[in-house]
Design a protein around this motif. Structure first.
Motif, PDB file in Angstrom:
ATOM      1  N   PHE A 133       0.845  -1.201   0.000  1.00  0.00           N
ATOM      2  CA  PHE A 133       0.000   0.000   0.000  1.00  0.00           C
ATOM      3  C   PHE A 133       0.875   1.244   0.000  1.00  0.00           C
ATOM      4  O   PHE A 133       1.913   1.292   0.668  1.00  0.00           O
ATOM      5  N   ALA A 134       0.440   2.230  -0.755  1.00  0.00           N
ATOM      6  CA  ALA A 134       1.027   3.572  -0.704  1.00  0.00           C
ATOM      7  C   ALA A 134      -0.083   4.567  -1.005  1.00  0.00           C
ATOM      8  O   ALA A 134      -1.096   4.222  -1.632  1.00  0.00           O
ATOM      9  N   TYR A 135       0.101   5.789  -0.549  1.00  0.00           N
ATOM     10  CA  TYR A 135      -0.917   6.814  -0.794  1.00  0.00           C
ATOM     11  C   TYR A 135      -0.910   7.234  -2.258  1.00  0.00           C
ATOM     12  O   TYR A 135       0.133   7.598  -2.810  1.00  0.00           O
ATOM     13  N   ARG A 136      -2.089   7.197  -2.861  1.00  0.00           N
ATOM     14  CA  ARG A 136      -2.241   7.662  -4.241  1.00  0.00           C
ATOM     15  C   ARG A 136      -2.668   9.129  -4.300  1.00  0.00           C
ATOM     16  O   ARG A 136      -2.420   9.811  -5.288  1.00  0.00           O
ATOM     17  N   HIS A 137      -3.310   9.599  -3.251  1.00  0.00           N
ATOM     18  CA  HIS A 137      -3.856  10.964  -3.253  1.00  0.00           C
ATOM     19  C   HIS A 137      -3.350  11.813  -2.087  1.00  0.00           C
ATOM     20  O   HIS A 137      -3.286  13.041  -2.212  1.00  0.00           O
ATOM     21  N   TYR A 138      -3.015  11.177  -0.961  1.00  0.00           N
ATOM     22  CA  TYR A 138      -2.582  11.937   0.209  1.00  0.00           C
ATOM     23  C   TYR A 138      -1.105  12.285   0.091  1.00  0.00           C
ATOM     24  O   TYR A 138      -0.220  11.574   0.560  1.00  0.00           O
ATOM     25  N   THR A 146       3.120   4.730  11.362  1.00  0.00           N
ATOM     26  CA  THR A 146       2.999   3.907  10.158  1.00  0.00           C
ATOM     27  C   THR A 146       2.106   4.571   9.120  1.00  0.00           C
ATOM     28  O   THR A 146       2.436   4.600   7.930  1.00  0.00           O
ATOM     29  N   VAL A 147       0.965   5.111   9.550  1.00  0.00           N
ATOM     30  CA  VAL A 147       0.058   5.748   8.589  1.00  0.00           C
ATOM     31  C   VAL A 147       0.396   7.222   8.393  1.00  0.00           C
ATOM     32  O   VAL A 147      -0.228   7.905   7.579  1.00  0.00           O
ATOM     33  N   ASP A 148       1.378   7.723   9.135  1.00  0.00           N
ATOM     34  CA  ASP A 148       1.830   9.115   9.040  1.00  0.00           C
ATOM     35  C   ASP A 148       0.714  10.090   9.405  1.00  0.00           C
ATOM     36  O   ASP A 148       0.474  11.079   8.713  1.00  0.00           O
ATOM     37  N   ALA A 149       0.034   9.782  10.510  1.00  0.00           N
ATOM     38  CA  ALA A 149      -1.005  10.681  11.021  1.00  0.00           C
ATOM     39  C   ALA A 149      -0.363  11.714  11.938  1.00  0.00           C
ATOM     40  O   ALA A 149       0.378  11.351  12.853  1.00  0.00           O
ATOM     41  N   PRO A 150      -0.642  12.990  11.758  1.00  0.00           N
ATOM     42  CA  PRO A 150       0.016  14.016  12.571  1.00  0.00           C
ATOM     43  C   PRO A 150      -0.573  14.201  13.964  1.00  0.00           C
ATOM     44  O   PRO A 150       0.048  14.827  14.823  1.00  0.00           O
ATOM     45  N   PHE A 151      -1.794  13.658  14.219  1.00  0.00           N
ATOM     46  CA  PHE A 151      -2.469  13.875  15.496  1.00  0.00           C
ATOM     47  C   PHE A 151      -3.059  12.569  16.021  1.00  0.00           C
ATOM     48  O   PHE A 151      -3.263  11.606  15.277  1.00  0.00           O
ATOM     49  N   PHE A 152      -3.387  12.577  17.319  1.00  0.00           N
ATOM     50  CA  PHE A 152      -4.176  11.503  17.921  1.00  0.00           C
ATOM     51  C   PHE A 152      -5.155  12.107  18.916  1.00  0.00           C
ATOM     52  O   PHE A 152      -5.055  13.286  19.284  1.00  0.00           O
ATOM     53  N   THR A 153      -6.121  11.294  19.347  1.00  0.00           N
ATOM     54  CA  THR A 153      -7.128  11.724  20.316  1.00  0.00           C
ATOM     55  C   THR A 153      -7.324  10.601  21.341  1.00  0.00           C
ATOM     56  O   THR A 153      -7.068   9.440  21.053  1.00  0.00           O
ATOM     57  N   PHE A 154      -7.797  10.960  22.548  1.00  0.00           N
ATOM     58  CA  PHE A 154      -7.964   9.920  23.564  1.00  0.00           C
ATOM     59  C   PHE A 154      -9.050  10.263  24.575  1.00  0.00           C
ATOM     60  O   PHE A 154      -9.362  11.422  24.812  1.00  0.00           O
ATOM     61  N   ASP A 167      -5.043  -4.901   9.794  1.00  0.00           N
ATOM     62  CA  ASP A 167      -6.332  -4.325   9.423  1.00  0.00           C
ATOM     63  C   ASP A 167      -6.468  -2.895   9.948  1.00  0.00           C
ATOM     64  O   ASP A 167      -7.147  -2.063   9.331  1.00  0.00           O
ATOM     65  N   LEU A 168      -5.831  -2.613  11.079  1.00  0.00           N
ATOM     66  CA  LEU A 168      -5.831  -1.246  11.596  1.00  0.00           C
ATOM     67  C   LEU A 168      -5.119  -0.290  10.640  1.00  0.00           C
ATOM     68  O   LEU A 168      -5.559   0.853  10.428  1.00  0.00           O
ATOM     69  N   VAL A 169      -4.023  -0.742  10.067  1.00  0.00           N
ATOM     70  CA  VAL A 169      -3.278   0.091   9.115  1.00  0.00           C
ATOM     71  C   VAL A 169      -4.110   0.312   7.850  1.00  0.00           C
ATOM     72  O   VAL A 169      -4.265   1.444   7.381  1.00  0.00           O
ATOM     73  N   TRP A 170      -4.632  -0.778   7.297  1.00  0.00           N
ATOM     74  CA  TRP A 170      -5.405  -0.653   6.060  1.00  0.00           C
ATOM     75  C   TRP A 170      -6.626   0.252   6.243  1.00  0.00           C
ATOM     76  O   TRP A 170      -6.942   1.063   5.374  1.00  0.00           O
ATOM     77  N   ALA A 171      -7.319   0.105   7.368  1.00  0.00           N
ATOM     78  CA  ALA A 171      -8.520   0.905   7.598  1.00  0.00           C
ATOM     79  C   ALA A 171      -8.209   2.392   7.632  1.00  0.00           C
ATOM     80  O   ALA A 171      -8.871   3.206   6.963  1.00  0.00           O
ATOM     81  N   HIS A 172      -7.190   2.766   8.401  1.00  0.00           N
ATOM     82  CA  HIS A 172      -6.854   4.183   8.524  1.00  0.00           C
ATOM     83  C   HIS A 172      -6.250   4.735   7.233  1.00  0.00           C
ATOM     84  O   HIS A 172      -6.603   5.840   6.790  1.00  0.00           O
ATOM     85  N   ALA A 173      -5.345   3.972   6.623  1.00  0.00           N
ATOM     86  CA  ALA A 173      -4.648   4.486   5.449  1.00  0.00           C
ATOM     87  C   ALA A 173      -5.588   4.659   4.265  1.00  0.00           C
ATOM     88  O   ALA A 173      -5.521   5.666   3.545  1.00  0.00           O
TER      89      ALA A 173
END
Length: 450
Positions: free
Chosen positions: A35-40, A105-113, A364-370
């Motif tokens: 997997f790689a980002y096609r649009h992001y 892994t998904v290169d997300a800049p933020f998280f929430t909790f 599956d966590l990676v695929w879902a978010h990415a």
């Protein structure tokens, strides 16, 4: 097989050895790079900001790492290592390790909790808050090492049985007091970690039956509670936004934060319309009988747009299924309203979504978010094209053009009485004829951008 890092470090929980990268629309998956980002393309400029700045993606803690995959009819299916028996604080640290691995892994800049998802509850509130602060120290170190930031924190005021009749709206003032102590701790930690927002979701702030409910009293309690939060925000110097997340029902039969309009009326009633904004979730909007874009547009119109939870429901099911987004038209229209309203500001796009119970592999966590991030990026590009083309906005401006003329403006300024308007009909021989709103033509126009 999991990736085994060098140097005796903890083995990777996911099979992706490197953070996901942007490869462009022509990317072809391989065994080495499935997997790689096609649009992001996070550095791409969109309406004066980078794509990363426009979308401000966040991964949520609770569904991705706290939830075990239970449903009303079945036990947990995920069986993550930190869900097994063991020292609760050690498990919490292990969970944080995997969480930040996913963020990277998904290169997300933020998280929430939520507080209860990152740290175990203790025998007393003081012990619970101490556990939270210990995990907060873990977060601070990981945030410093990775550059990942906190979009928002929140207190779980709905899971424990003490909150079965609500938190702020509880008939027992001792529960109100306990909830206040819990929120104080999480708000202060959010501030210490540099969070941009603090969210309140009133999952139990509502009622099951009016037979045992005093509506006026409960709404007054909720207004006092929210004012306490705002007062403490200013006392500690927190510069972020205080957000309410609207939802019409579930878990209660009727929740007081039903939708954006209801929240705005509540804020006006308690003098908070300049202090509190809304965190809008797509599926909550649908459950309230609205579209996602309606709630976003209304929040902008009322000046209370804050942030977004990007998760969908199932069109065949009438409850909050919290699924990852998969509809380009829905995303494009929602992000069109975001961009048209001026962008995310301090808010972001949080994936308050959970895997299906049968998606039990760690990857599956990676695929879902990415895949969701890539689809949102594609929706952003469509929204940008719609705004730059301007055809939709030109139609709206033409439809209301009469109100921009002197006569229309005089009415809006209160310079024409009802008698004057009635006389004007005869004096001018008015016989207005309807004009087509051209809905189908505009729907075709939107589809042409996809």
């Amino acid at each position: 097989m999991r990736h085994e890092p060098a140097g005796g470090q903890r083995p990777s929980y996911f099979s992706f050895a490197q953070p996901l990268a942007y490869r462009g629309p022509g990317f072809t998956p391989t065994a080495q790079e499935p997997f790689a980002y096609r649009h992001y393309d996070k550095s791409r400029m969109v309406m004066g900001k980078t794509m990363e700045q426009q979308l401000r993606f966040a991964v949520c803690y609770w569904h991705s790492f706290g939830w075990g995959g239970t449903d009303p009819f079945g036990d947990a299916t995920f069986q993550r290592p930190w869900h097994a028996a063991g020292d609760p604080m050690e498990q919490a640290v292990a969970k944080a390790d995997v969480a930040f691995e996913l963020f990277r892994t998904v290169d997300a800049p933020f998280f929430t909790f939520h507080d209860r998802d990152v740290a175990p509850e203790g025998a007393t509130l003081a012990e619970s808050n101490a556990n939270l602060r210990r995990i907060g120290d873990v977060f601070a170190k990981k945030m410093q090492d990775t550059g990942i930031k906190l979009l928002w924190g929140t207190a779980n005021l709905f899971s424990h049985r003490r909150y079965m009749a609500g938190a702020a709206t509880n008939p027992d003032p001792a529960v109100f007091t306990y909830a206040a102590g819990q929120v104080k701790s999480v708000l202060e930690l959010t501030h210490q970690l540099g969070g941009d927002n603090y969210v309140l979701w009133g999952g139990r702030e509502g009622y099951e039956t009016l037979l045992n409910t005093d509506l006026k009293r409960e709404l007054a309690q909720l207004g006092r509670f929210l004012n306490l939060v705002v007062e403490h925000k200013h006392k500690i110097g927190f510069k972020g936004q205080i957000l309410i997340e609207p939802k019409p029902a579930e878990p209660t039969k009727h929740q007081y934060d039903y939708d954006v309009a209801t929240v705005f009326g509540f804020l006006r009633e308690h003098g908070l319309e300049r202090e509190v904004k809304v965190n809008i979730e797509q599926n909550h909007a649908l459950l309230a009988g609205h579209t996602f874009e309606h709630e976003i547009a209304l929040a902008h119109a009322l000046g209370i747009f804050g942030s977004l939870d990007m998760n969908r429901g199932d069109e065949q099911l009438g409850w909050d299924t919290d699924q990852f987004p998969n509809s380009l038209p829905q995303l494009a229209l929602a992000l069109y309203e975001v961009l048209k309203g001026g962008g995310m500001g301090l808010g972001g796009l949080n994936f308050d979504a959970k895997l299906r119970r049968q998606s039990i592999d760690p990857d599956d966590l990676v695929w879902a978010h990415a895949t969701a991030m890539d689809l949102c990026a594609r929706g952003l590009l469509v929204a940008e094209q719609m705004l730059q083309d301007g055809a939709l906005q030109r139609h709206v401006q033409a439809r209301y053009a009469g109100w921009d003329e002197d006569g229309g403006q005089a009415i809006l300024r209160g310079e024409r009485s009802l008698e004057e308007l009635a006389s004007d009909v005869d004096a001018r021989g008015l016989d207005p004829q309807p004009r087509s709103a051209q809905q189908e033509r505009l729907e075709h126009l939107v589809n042409s951008y996809l």
